[in-house]
Every structure is written in C-alpha cells, then in structure tokens.
Scaffold this motif. Structure first.
Motif, PDB file in Angstrom:
ATOM      1  N   GLY A   1      -2.117  17.822 -13.042  1.00 17.20           N
ATOM      2  CA  GLY A   1      -1.007  16.866 -13.169  1.00 17.20           C
ATOM      3  C   GLY A   1      -0.943  15.886 -12.026  1.00 17.20           C
ATOM      4  N   ALA A   2      -1.774  16.046 -11.011  1.00 17.32           N
ATOM      5  CA  ALA A   2      -1.693  15.183  -9.841  1.00 17.32           C
ATOM      6  C   ALA A   2      -2.355  13.841 -10.116  1.00 17.32           C
ATOM      7  CB  ALA A   2      -2.355  15.869  -8.648  1.00 17.32           C
ATOM      8  N   ARG A   3      -1.651  12.766  -9.788  1.00 14.73           N
ATOM      9  CA  ARG A   3      -2.207  11.410  -9.881  1.00 14.73           C
ATOM     10  C   ARG A   3      -2.063  10.782  -8.516  1.00 14.73           C
ATOM     11  NH1 ARG A   3      -3.362  13.366 -13.835  1.00 14.73           N
ATOM     12  NH2 ARG A   3      -3.051  12.817 -16.014  1.00 14.73           N
ATOM     13  N   VAL A   4      -2.988   9.890  -8.192  1.00 15.91           N
ATOM     14  CA  VAL A   4      -2.880   9.268  -6.888  1.00 15.91           C
ATOM     15  C   VAL A   4      -2.677   7.776  -7.054  1.00 15.91           C
ATOM     16  CG1 VAL A   4      -4.313  10.998  -5.790  1.00 15.91           C
ATOM     17  CG2 VAL A   4      -5.361   8.908  -6.671  1.00 15.91           C
ATOM     18  N   ALA A   5      -2.098   7.159  -6.008  1.00 18.13           N
ATOM     19  CA  ALA A   5      -1.928   5.720  -6.002  1.00 18.13           C
ATOM     20  C   ALA A   5      -2.217   5.223  -4.606  1.00 18.13           C
ATOM     21  CB  ALA A   5      -0.496   5.351  -6.401  1.00 18.13           C
ATOM     22  N   ALA A   6      -3.049   4.192  -4.510  1.00 18.55           N
ATOM     23  CA  ALA A   6      -3.356   3.624  -3.205  1.00 18.55           C
ATOM     24  C   ALA A   6      -2.534   2.366  -2.969  1.00 18.55           C
ATOM     25  CB  ALA A   6      -4.841   3.311  -3.085  1.00 18.55           C
ATOM     26  N   ARG A   7      -2.188   1.653  -4.104  1.00 19.53           N
ATOM     27  CA  ARG A   7      -1.414   0.418  -3.992  1.00 19.53           C
ATOM     28  C   ARG A   7      -0.394   0.376  -5.115  1.00 19.53           C
ATOM     29  NH1 ARG A   7      -2.743  -3.280  -0.900  1.00 19.53           N
ATOM     30  NH2 ARG A   7      -1.605  -4.749  -2.212  1.00 19.53           N
TER      31      ARG A   7
ATOM     32  N   VAL B   1       9.519  20.267  -7.518  1.00 22.08           N
ATOM     33  CA  VAL B   1       9.767  19.487  -8.735  1.00 22.08           C
ATOM     34  C   VAL B   1       9.021  20.135  -9.901  1.00 22.08           C
ATOM     35  CG1 VAL B   1      10.115  17.343  -7.474  1.00 22.08           C
ATOM     36  CG2 VAL B   1       7.848  17.907  -8.343  1.00 22.08           C
ATOM     37  N   THR B   2       9.581  20.013 -11.080  1.00 21.12           N
ATOM     38  CA  THR B   2       8.991  20.713 -12.219  1.00 21.12           C
ATOM     39  C   THR B   2       8.344  19.741 -13.210  1.00 21.12           C
ATOM     40  OG1 THR B   2      11.203  20.648 -13.156  1.00 21.12           O
ATOM     41  CG2 THR B   2      10.525  22.707 -12.113  1.00 21.12           C
ATOM     42  N   CYS B   3       8.077  18.512 -12.748  1.00 17.40           N
ATOM     43  CA  CYS B   3       7.543  17.511 -13.670  1.00 17.40           C
ATOM     44  C   CYS B   3       6.084  17.816 -14.035  1.00 17.40           C
ATOM     45  CB  CYS B   3       7.603  16.128 -13.033  1.00 17.40           C
ATOM     46  SG  CYS B   3       9.283  15.661 -12.609  1.00 17.40           S
ATOM     47  N   ARG B   4       5.692  17.323 -15.199  1.00 19.99           N
ATOM     48  CA  ARG B   4       4.346  17.554 -15.684  1.00 19.99           C
ATOM     49  C   ARG B   4       3.336  16.767 -14.842  1.00 19.99           C
ATOM     50  NH1 ARG B   4       1.557  14.680 -19.113  1.00 19.99           N
ATOM     51  NH2 ARG B   4       3.345  13.346 -19.563  1.00 19.99           N
ATOM     52  N   ARG B   5       3.786  15.606 -14.399  1.00 25.69           N
ATOM     53  CA  ARG B   5       2.874  14.721 -13.699  1.00 25.69           C
ATOM     54  C   ARG B   5       3.490  14.349 -12.355  1.00 25.69           C
ATOM     55  NH1 ARG B   5       0.964   9.306 -16.723  1.00 25.69           N
ATOM     56  NH2 ARG B   5       3.174   8.925 -16.449  1.00 25.69           N
ATOM     57  N   VAL B   6       2.677  14.282 -11.310  1.00 25.96           N
ATOM     58  CA  VAL B   6       3.181  13.826 -10.012  1.00 25.96           C
ATOM     59  C   VAL B   6       2.275  12.728  -9.502  1.00 25.96           C
ATOM     60  CG1 VAL B   6       4.263  16.012  -9.373  1.00 25.96           C
ATOM     61  CG2 VAL B   6       1.884  15.596  -8.758  1.00 25.96           C
ATOM     62  N   VAL B   7       2.880  11.713  -8.860  1.00 26.61           N
ATOM     63  CA  VAL B   7       2.105  10.623  -8.271  1.00 26.61           C
ATOM     64  C   VAL B   7       2.293  10.693  -6.767  1.00 26.61           C
ATOM     65  CG1 VAL B   7       1.759   8.142  -8.166  1.00 26.61           C
ATOM     66  CG2 VAL B   7       2.427   9.231 -10.332  1.00 26.61           C
ATOM     67  N   VAL B   8       1.186  10.782  -6.065  1.00 23.91           N
ATOM     68  CA  VAL B   8       1.245  10.909  -4.606  1.00 23.91           C
ATOM     69  C   VAL B   8       0.323   9.879  -3.987  1.00 23.91           C
ATOM     70  CG1 VAL B   8       1.724  13.385  -4.731  1.00 23.91           C
ATOM     71  CG2 VAL B   8      -0.644  12.593  -4.501  1.00 23.91           C
ATOM     72  N   PRO B   9       0.476   9.621  -2.685  1.00 23.90           N
ATOM     73  CA  PRO B   9      -0.464   8.710  -2.011  1.00 23.90           C
ATOM     74  C   PRO B   9      -1.884   9.255  -2.126  1.00 23.90           C
ATOM     75  CG  PRO B   9       1.432   9.178  -0.608  1.00 23.90           C
ATOM     76  CD  PRO B   9       1.546  10.080  -1.775  1.00 23.90           C
ATOM     77  N   ALA B  10      -2.863   8.352  -2.167  1.00 24.59           N
ATOM     78  CA  ALA B  10      -4.262   8.765  -2.339  1.00 24.59           C
ATOM     79  C   ALA B  10      -4.692   9.726  -1.243  1.00 24.59           C
ATOM     80  CB  ALA B  10      -5.156   7.523  -2.349  1.00 24.59           C
TER      81      ALA B  10
ATOM     82  N   SER C   1       0.845  -1.200   0.000  1.00 21.49           N
ATOM     83  CA  SER C   1       0.000   0.000   0.000  1.00 21.49           C
ATOM     84  C   SER C   1       0.879   1.248   0.000  1.00 21.49           C
ATOM     85  CB  SER C   1      -0.911  -0.009   1.230  1.00 21.49           C
ATOM     86  OG  SER C   1      -0.123  -0.047   2.389  1.00 21.49           O
ATOM     87  N   VAL C   2       0.313   2.348  -0.499  1.00 22.87           N
ATOM     88  CA  VAL C   2       1.049   3.621  -0.556  1.00 22.87           C
ATOM     89  C   VAL C   2       0.504   4.526   0.527  1.00 22.87           C
ATOM     90  CG1 VAL C   2       1.717   5.567  -2.004  1.00 22.87           C
ATOM     91  CG2 VAL C   2       1.353   3.310  -3.031  1.00 22.87           C
ATOM     92  N   ARG C   3       1.401   4.957   1.417  1.00 23.27           N
ATOM     93  CA  ARG C   3       0.953   5.703   2.594  1.00 23.27           C
ATOM     94  C   ARG C   3       1.294   7.183   2.493  1.00 23.27           C
ATOM     95  NH1 ARG C   3       2.953   1.363   6.991  1.00 23.27           N
ATOM     96  NH2 ARG C   3       1.206  -0.066   6.751  1.00 23.27           N
ATOM     97  N   ALA C   4       0.502   7.964   3.222  1.00 20.48           N
ATOM     98  CA  ALA C   4       0.654   9.426   3.172  1.00 20.48           C
ATOM     99  C   ALA C   4       1.975   9.856   3.802  1.00 20.48           C
ATOM    100  CB  ALA C   4      -0.503  10.084   3.910  1.00 20.48           C
ATOM    101  N   VAL C   5       2.532  10.951   3.301  1.00 21.26           N
ATOM    102  CA  VAL C   5       3.708  11.560   3.927  1.00 21.26           C
ATOM    103  C   VAL C   5       3.407  13.045   4.152  1.00 21.26           C
ATOM    104  CG1 VAL C   5       5.375   9.975   2.940  1.00 21.26           C
ATOM    105  CG2 VAL C   5       4.736  12.029   1.684  1.00 21.26           C
ATOM    106  N   THR C   6       4.195  13.652   5.042  1.00 22.65           N
ATOM    107  CA  THR C   6       3.999  15.078   5.313  1.00 22.65           C
ATOM    108  C   THR C   6       4.816  15.911   4.327  1.00 22.65           C
ATOM    109  OG1 THR C   6       5.837  15.138   6.861  1.00 22.65           O
ATOM    110  CG2 THR C   6       3.669  14.659   7.766  1.00 22.65           C
ATOM    111  N   GLY C   7       4.372  17.117   4.137  1.00 18.78           N
ATOM    112  CA  GLY C   7       5.144  18.059   3.327  1.00 18.78           C
ATOM    113  C   GLY C   7       4.923  17.928   1.838  1.00 18.78           C
TER     114      GLY C   7
ATOM    115  N   ALA D   1      -9.154   9.939  -7.052  1.00 26.70           N
ATOM    116  CA  ALA D   1      -8.807  10.259  -5.664  1.00 26.70           C
ATOM    117  C   ALA D   1     -10.013  10.089  -4.774  1.00 26.70           C
ATOM    118  CB  ALA D   1      -8.284  11.685  -5.573  1.00 26.70           C
ATOM    119  N   THR D   2      -9.925   9.177  -3.813  1.00 27.39           N
ATOM    120  CA  THR D   2     -10.991   9.031  -2.813  1.00 27.39           C
ATOM    121  C   THR D   2     -10.335   9.022  -1.450  1.00 27.39           C
ATOM    122  OG1 THR D   2     -10.782   6.658  -2.963  1.00 27.39           O
ATOM    123  CG2 THR D   2     -12.557   7.667  -4.245  1.00 27.39           C
ATOM    124  N   GLY D   3     -11.152   9.273  -0.472  1.00 28.28           N
ATOM    125  CA  GLY D   3     -10.650   9.227   0.904  1.00 28.28           C
ATOM    126  C   GLY D   3      -9.593  10.266   1.179  1.00 28.28           C
ATOM    127  N   ALA D   4      -9.617  11.370   0.420  1.00 27.13           N
ATOM    128  CA  ALA D   4      -8.670  12.436   0.691  1.00 27.13           C
ATOM    129  C   ALA D   4      -8.938  12.968   2.085  1.00 27.13           C
ATOM    130  CB  ALA D   4      -8.827  13.555  -0.331  1.00 27.13           C
TER     131      ALA D   4
END
Lengths: 388, 503
Positions: free
Chosen positions: B150-156, B128-137, B114-120, B173-176
């Motif tokens: 550009g934001a994408r989420v990943a839960a697993r 970062v200057t990337c077009r797309r970013v993947v962050v925890p859901a 699973s992909v877990r949340a981080v602070t900051g 994105a759910t459970g934000a």
C-alpha cells in the motif's frame, strides 16, 4: 581502658582538673601565633613565657625584631587559650616539666610547647621510666597487603608491651593504630600534625578519640589553630625523637614517611622497613631504603623486636604452617599458579590448566582453608588470613 | 467546498491519526489552521502556499480554513504539510475527491514543491488504517515495513497530483535511505586473552544478566561490550517492529531489507544528560535507553555520569519502560535493555591492584559511591579486567568466534523459555528452588559464604540465577559447586565499589 601503671602529671592535666597558670597560658598563646616550631623555640629560649609574651606584644622581642607576630598577638589570647585547653582537656607542657617526655626534651629540635591530650600515660615522666615505644609509619595509599601487615604489626607490638607511635594519617598509620587498639595492648601514642581538636572525617575522628582514650595524643599545634601543610612534615621529627625504632611498612618513592626516616637517621634511631614486591609502587620507597642499606628488613612485630632488642622472643606468635600433605592435584596446581602478586581468576585458571569454574571452586576451598585470599576478585596466596 | 484527507502526527514513539479537513469558501482571502497546531504546523501555511504556487497551481483567492481533527489534541511537526496541500487541491477541484479516499498522506513540503522526509514514519503509518499511504520518496523503506504494497512515494507535489489524477504512473521508489549498518558486527574472536571478560559477556548474553566491567583504561571494556549484541539471539518479530518504530521516531535510518534482526547497541557518551538518556523534548523524542530497547545499553565511564543521569535508569531496569511527562503530552516508551556499565576502579584508573594506584583512600571511597547501592545491585555480574598480557596479544592461538558463543547462548535462552521465563535473570525468587536446585557441595559453599558475611540474602538470589546460567552453559540441570564458585567470582569486583546494600 586506661593505660599502663604510672599515671603522671600529663594524665592529671589531661583530665582538665587544674586550670592553667599564667606561664602556661602565655606559652600556649605564643604557640598559637602560627609561627614555625623553631621560632616558638627562640621566642621562649632564655625568658619566662610571660615576659616573652609581653615582648612579642610590644613588638620588641629579639627573636621577632620586625614585630611580625604582633598582629596575631591579641591581648585576650592567653586567657582564650587557657579556657580552650581546659575545655578540651589538654595539658600544656614545657620541656623539663613532669610529663614532658625526657627523650624529647633532650632533642635539639624539641617542641618548645607540647599539648598533651588523653587518658593513658605511655610517655614516661622521669628519665629512668622510659617505656618502650616504636613508630609504625607509611603511605596514605597502601596496598591491601600493606594494610594487613601494618595492622598485624601494630597488634603484635602492642601485645608485646610496646607503645605504637604513629601519625594517625590514613593508610598505614591508621592500620597500625587499629591493630594497637586491641584490648590489653600497650597504650598507643598519636603524634598529630594538626591541633588535637582539628575537624576530621568521622572515621578518622573516631580513631583519634580511641587513641586518646586508650593512650595519649601529642601535638605542638595549639588547640583551635588551623592546619597547614608544613605542620605534618615537621611533626615527623617528634615521632622519630620519641621512638626507639621507626618501622616503615610501605612508602611510595617520594612519601612523607621518608621525612620520618631522615629524622630518625639524623638522631641515630634504627629504621626498619617491610620489603615488598619490586613491581609494587607502594613499596618503592621501602625497597629503596633496604637496597640503600638505611633500613633493616622486617616481616612482622617479632622481627622488629629482634632487631631493636637483641635476643627478644615474642610470645604467642609462632608461625603456623598449614599441612600440605593432604592436598589434591588440582589444589596443588592452583596454589602453584598463585603468587604473591594479585592475579585474576582467568590467569590462575590458565596457570593451573583448569577451567574457570573448576579453578574458582578450588580457590574458594583454599580461601576457606586460609591458603588463599581474594580481594575484589584478585587472588593471592597467603599463609594467614588477615587478622580481624 | 470541503475536503477531508487522512494523515498522522507523532507523540513519543506512538503515531496518532489526524484527519485534515479543508474548507474553501467565499469571503475575505485568508488561510487559517485550527485544531491545536504547534509552531511547525502553523508555519506549514506558508510552505503549503509557496509549494502550490511553485508547482503551477492556483492559490484560491478565497477564505481557506484547515481543521486538524481530533481538535482537542495538540499536533506537532511538519509531517502534516502534504495532507494540507492535497486537501486544498481537492477542495479546489484540482484532484478528484475519490482519488484521496482511504489514502493517508505524510510528508513535509519544500517551497519548490518537493516532498521532504520526516521522522517517525513507522509509528505514524502504524496508527492509520488506510489502504494506501503516500510518503516522501526518501521514506520508502520505512513505509514498506508497515504498509507493504500500500505504500506510495512522492518526490514532488505536481508529480503526486498527476499520479492521483491517473494521468501518470506512481513514481518508483528511488533514493531510499540506505542503512550503512553491516549485518555482522565486530567478532568476539578479535578479543585476545581476557578469558574472564569473554566469559562474562557470554554469561550476560545467555542469562540476560546486567554486566559491570571494572578495569583500567585499555583493558578492553569497550571491545567486550560492543561484541555483546552479536552474541544475543536475533530479534523476534515483535521486538524488531518495536525497534523499527522507536528508531524511526528518533529519525534514525531503518534498514532497507526489512525489519532489523540484530539487537541494537547504544553507547551514549559520558557527557550525556538525563533527557538525552530518558527521552524528552516537546514531542517526547525517545532517548538512548529506548533506542537500546531489545538490545544493549553500554555506559562507558559510568563513574563519570552525574547521579541525576544514573537515576533515570532505575525505572527502566525495574519495569522495562520509561515514563516521561511534559506540558504537552506524556508517554510511556519501551526500554527493556541489557545494561553494560564500564568504569575505572578509581580516579587514576590504575587501582585494580591497590598498590598500583596513588589515589587516597577517601578519593577511592568517593569514586565507589558515585554509583548508588540500588543501581549497583542491578548488576548480576561485576568483573575486574586488567590489560591483556602481551603474550596473548601477540599469540596466534585462535579465539572462539562470536557465532560459536552465540549458539550456546541461544540454547540457554531456549531452555529459559521452556521454563517459562524470558531469561534466567528474570527467574522469580519463589521459583529459584525449583529451577536452580543446588548440589550438596554447592549448597555447602553458599552456606559458608552466607555465614562468613560475604554473601547477603539478596546476593544469594543473584548468585543462584547466575549459577543457573553457568550450569545451563555447561549443559547441567543440577547447579554444581563449580557453577556457584564461578558465579561468585563473576561478581567479585563489586566489592571494590563500596559496601553492598543490606536487603
């Protein structure tokens, strides 16, 4: 700034001119043993101080049959006390000696050994030469009004030639002496609960030194002795015995000043008290004295003198009533909203029906006219500004 | 086979771009991370390996080397896990290299994949200057603030690999994290009576003047202070982004609906430490004074705070920033706040009217000295409060609501901006004569107070700035006697706390 005319033995001794003889050294040593005043009195009653000291050393003194004081009675103590008194300019006086106040010597609880420091000589040396002395005492946690009253009381009495007797504690005692220390006043008398050389905070030590240089300090605690709580309560009887009247400016319901009042009542010394607001805790004790009929109500030095010396008129203390004729409506409204109790700006504004800014501006003008005073944002209506 | 994946780490409230390079080659099987990783990053070896195996991927039985570039800077935190895992998968050919081009990955992995949340997230993505970013859901709201579409989420992890390979759509994105903070704080209409206290918070908000409330327990100090943010104008876009960045770095929830608009209120407990207030720790987490940036810092029982803690306030009050240095890094964190201090008048708390308290004079003096003169001098307003009158508490006279007061405050702030200053408290001494001209009566009053010694030269500047604000609230250009008198009264409680510093 020496005291009034009539310098005496105490003053000469206080300057540290003559070294102590054996009798006075032994008497000082007996006082330095840490015993209560009544024990010291019994130790010295009927015997010569040198003989009493010998008996205490041997553990066979009739007043100390168990020899409890023997441990403290080091052989070199009398000589040490002699040196210490000479160094600090302290005179050692026994009842009946010149310089020992006759009224105090006549008291049943008179200090058997009195340590006197100071330049002035307000304490009369002969029975016929009793200069007027009035004690001004009160709480260590006074209201600002109490401090002003005590300071004015001290100044008024000193200006009228009355020596102000007080205990040099913080609060009312200190304010009374601060008032009395003004130039040209009668020399003040400080009755200490601790040794005359006991360490104090700088501000208190300065006041003690000022009283010593303008008047005199009395203590029954030998120099160099550590302070104990009970010493402060028992010295109150000396203030009562020395004074022609005791004035309590402010006292909480259970204050140390009430010790002084009790001692004064037992001796038949008149007691005066300054009335305060019934809601002010700092005046609870004084108000109770007035309600109980123990004390006579006084407002200032003039009232005290009138109470103690019938028909007395104090020069230069005519009440000044500011003319209320040329006041505008807003000032009248604000003055009407001000009471004796400190009030915040919003209360005054509300009472006067004005905005905060308008009320503030009127109050500032009244303060400049001496009709109102402000402390930390709390306003009171006052006829006079505090004497500075 | 070599792979390169973009990620970021956090120092203070600043993100730093980190490029994760993964090299898989023949040799004795092993897994090394180089590039000054801290303990949490070194531990990511075990998390990444377990997460890959749990997600049904093979762990290469070859030599795996991970380099964190730039390799001269220390990196901390678990946020690099996701990038390392993706890098290994790219190097192994499980994910096509072009699928991760121009994409940054930030997130912590669990052993189950699973992909877990981080602070900051906010400051890291800003770096970062990337077009797309993947962050925890769970970080979707924060990521949307910075990266928008550009934001994408990943839960697993396995889901993420399928989405990168194009065999499955990106998860929605759910459970934000939902921010429970209500948009409207407590209202000033709840404060009954206390006209002086209400006026003081209004003047503080309008002119940006630091405020000291002195009063016994139960006199409404906290009530007034908590209503102050509601009187301030809403945050500007830059301020709002700063607030989001700082709060994100500290791990506080960020509102769902976009950038925050309400100025923050921070009220650290009086047991707080110097580090909690200033910020610190190995990775320089922002402290309370930075969290209060662009808002209100409320210090209750200020007299109880140790001198070392109060000393922390001096630099931020002077410069609007706090500088902290530790062995691994140093940082300058923004800390421009409106300070509201509250304290009892004396140790027993009853000493507003002196006769009511039984503290000794020495105890009172000692209590007043707890706050150093230079710190006390920062307070333009010092107001004594007493417990409200029962008649006011029970009365049903309507009190003015926050919205009405806030409108007046906003008007005054606009005027200040037109004069070229942030707020009236920031008017430089050289421009006081021009910006706060005194009427004849006002000048006479000031002169009397200067002559009587009740006012010092420094005090004069303070009174003129506060009087400027009071006159602005009154809609006047010329500062009148009533404005100066009110300004004097709004500082009167200062005298209860010991002598003022002579400039």
């Amino acid at each position: 700034m020496t005291g009034a005319a009539g310098s005496c033995e105490a003053a000469a001794g206080a300057r540290g001119a003559a070294p102590l003889d054996d009798v006075h050294r032994c008497a000082a040593a007996l006082a330095a043993l840490g015993a209560s005043p009544s024990t010291v009195r019994r130790l010295l009653s009927g015997t010569d101080a040198c003989e009493a000291w010998r008996l205490v050393r041997s553990g066979r003194h009739p007043a100390d049959p168990a020899g409890r004081l023997r441990a403290a009675a080091r052989p070199g103590l009398p000589d040490d006390m002699g040196d210490r008194c000479a160094m600090t300019g302290t005179a050692v006086l026994l009842p009946g000696e010149p310089g020992y106040p006759p009224v105090l010597a006549a008291d049943p609880e008179a200090p058997a050994v009195l340590f006197v420091t100071g330049a002035g000589a307000p304490v009369a040396s002969t029975p016929g030469d009793d200069s007027p002395r009035i004690a001004v005492v009160g709480t260590r946690a006074p209201s600002s009004a109490g401090v002003r009253v005590a300071r004015a009381m001290g100044a008024g009495l000193a200006a009228a030639g009355v020596s102000v007797v007080s205990g040099l504690a913080r609060g009312i005692d200190a304010a009374a002496h601060d008032g009395a220390l003004q130039p040209g006043g009668a020399p003040p008398v400080g009755v200490l609960g601790a040794a005359a050389d006991a360490p104090l905070a700088p501000v208190d030590a300065r006041r003690r030194a000022s009283v010593a240089s303008a008047g005199v300090l009395l203590s029954e605690v030998a120099p160099g002795t550590a302070s104990r709580r009970w010493m402060f309560a028992v010295r109150n009887r000396i203030m009562a015995a020395l004074s022609q009247a005791v004035v309590v400016v402010e006292s909480h319901a259970t204050g140390g000043s009430l010790h002084t009042v009790r001692a004064a009542v037992r001796r038949g010394v008149p007691v005066c008290a300054v009335p305060g607001s019934v809601t002010s805790p700092a005046s609870a004790g004084t108000n109770a004295l007035l309600v109980g009929g123990v004390a006579r109500a006084v407002r200032d030095a003039g009232d005290v003198l009138a109470a103690v010396v019938p028909g007395h008129r104090l020069p230069g203390l005519q009440a000044r009533r500011p003319g209320a004729g040329a006041m505008d409506a807003r000032s009248r409204a604000v003055l009407g909203a001000l009471g004796g109790e400190p009030a915040s700006l919003d209360r005054v504004a509300l009472g006067a029906g004005l905005g905060l800014g308008e009320a503030a501006a009127v109050l500032e003008r009244l303060a400049d006219a001496g009709l109102a005073s402000c402390e930390h944002g709390w306003w009171t209506g006052s006829a006079r500004r505090p004497p500075r | 086979m070599l792979a390169r994946v973009a990620s970021a780490s956090l120092v203070g409230v600043e993100g730093r771009r980190v490029d994760v390079e993964v090299h898989v080659s023949s040799g004795f099987p092993g897994f090394t991370i180089v590039g000054l990783p801290d303990a949490a990053v070194r531990e990511s070896r075990d998390r990444v390996r377990a997460a890959l195996l749990s997600s049904g991927f093979r762990w290469p039985q070859r030599r795996v080397t991970v380099n964190l570039a730039p390799s001269g800077v220390r990196k901390g935190g678990p946020g690099l896990d996701l990038a390392v895992a993706v890098g290994v998968l790219v190097a192994e050919g499980e994910v096509p290299a072009e699928a991760v081009a121009d994409t940054a990955f930030v997130g912590e992995l669990g052993l189950d994949g699973s992909v877990r949340a981080v602070t900051g997230i906010v400051p890291m993505l800003a770096s970062v200057t990337c077009r797309r970013v993947v962050v925890p859901a769970a970080c979707a709201a924060e990521a949307t603030l910075v990266s928008g579409d550009g934001a994408r989420v990943a839960a697993r992890l396995d889901e993420l690999v399928r989405a990168l390979g194009g065999s499955a759509p990106w998860p929605v994105a759910t459970g934000a994290r939902r921010s429970p903070a209500p948009e409207r704080g407590p209202d000033l209409a709840d404060v009954r009576g206390q006209w002086l206290g209400r006026r003081a918070v209004e003047v503080a908000a309008a002119g940006g003047h630091h405020l000291l409330l002195v009063g016994p327990p139960g006199s409404g100090k906290t009530m007034l202070a908590t209503r102050l943010p509601g009187l301030l104008p809403p945050l500007s876009r830059e301020e709002a982004f700063d607030v989001a960045r700082i709060h994100s770095a500290a791990g506080l929830p960020v509102a769902d609906g976009g950038l925050p608009s309400r100025p923050p209120l921070r009220a650290p407990h009086q047991g707080t430490t110097a580090v909690a207030l200033a910020g610190g720790g190995p990775w320089l987490r922002p402290g309370e004074i930075s969290l209060a940036h662009a808002g209100v810092l409320f210090l209750d029982e200020m007299g109880e705070l140790p001198a070392a803690v109060l000393d922390v306030l001096r630099e931020p009050l002077e410069e609007g920033v706090v500088r902290i240095s530790r062995a691994r890094a140093s940082a300058t964190l923004p800390a421009r706040f409106l300070l509201v201090g509250a304290m009892n008048p004396c140790p027993c708390g009853e000493g507003v009217v002196r006769g009511a308290c039984r503290c000794t004079e020495a105890a009172r003096a000692r209590y007043g000295r707890r706050l150093s003169g230079p710190l006390l001098d920062r307070f333009d307003l010092a107001v004594g409060l007493q417990r409200p009158d029962p008649a006011d508490l029970l009365g049903d006279a309507p009190m003015e609501p926050s919205a009405t007061v806030a409108a007046r405050v906003a008007a005054v702030r606009l005027q200040a901006a037109a004069r070229g200053v942030v707020h009236n408290a920031a008017i430089p001494v050289s421009r006081l004569q021009e910006l706060a001209p005194l009427s004849a009566a006002a000048a006479a009053l000031v002169e009397r107070r200067l002559r009587s010694g009740d006012l010092s030269a420094r005090g004069l500047h303070r009174v003129r700035r506060v009087a400027r604000t009071v006159a602005d609230l009154d809609g006047r250009h010329l500062v009148e006697e009533t404005h100066v008198a009110e300004a004097l009264q709004l500082h009167a409680a200062r005298a209860a706390l010991g002598p003022q510093v002579v400039p």
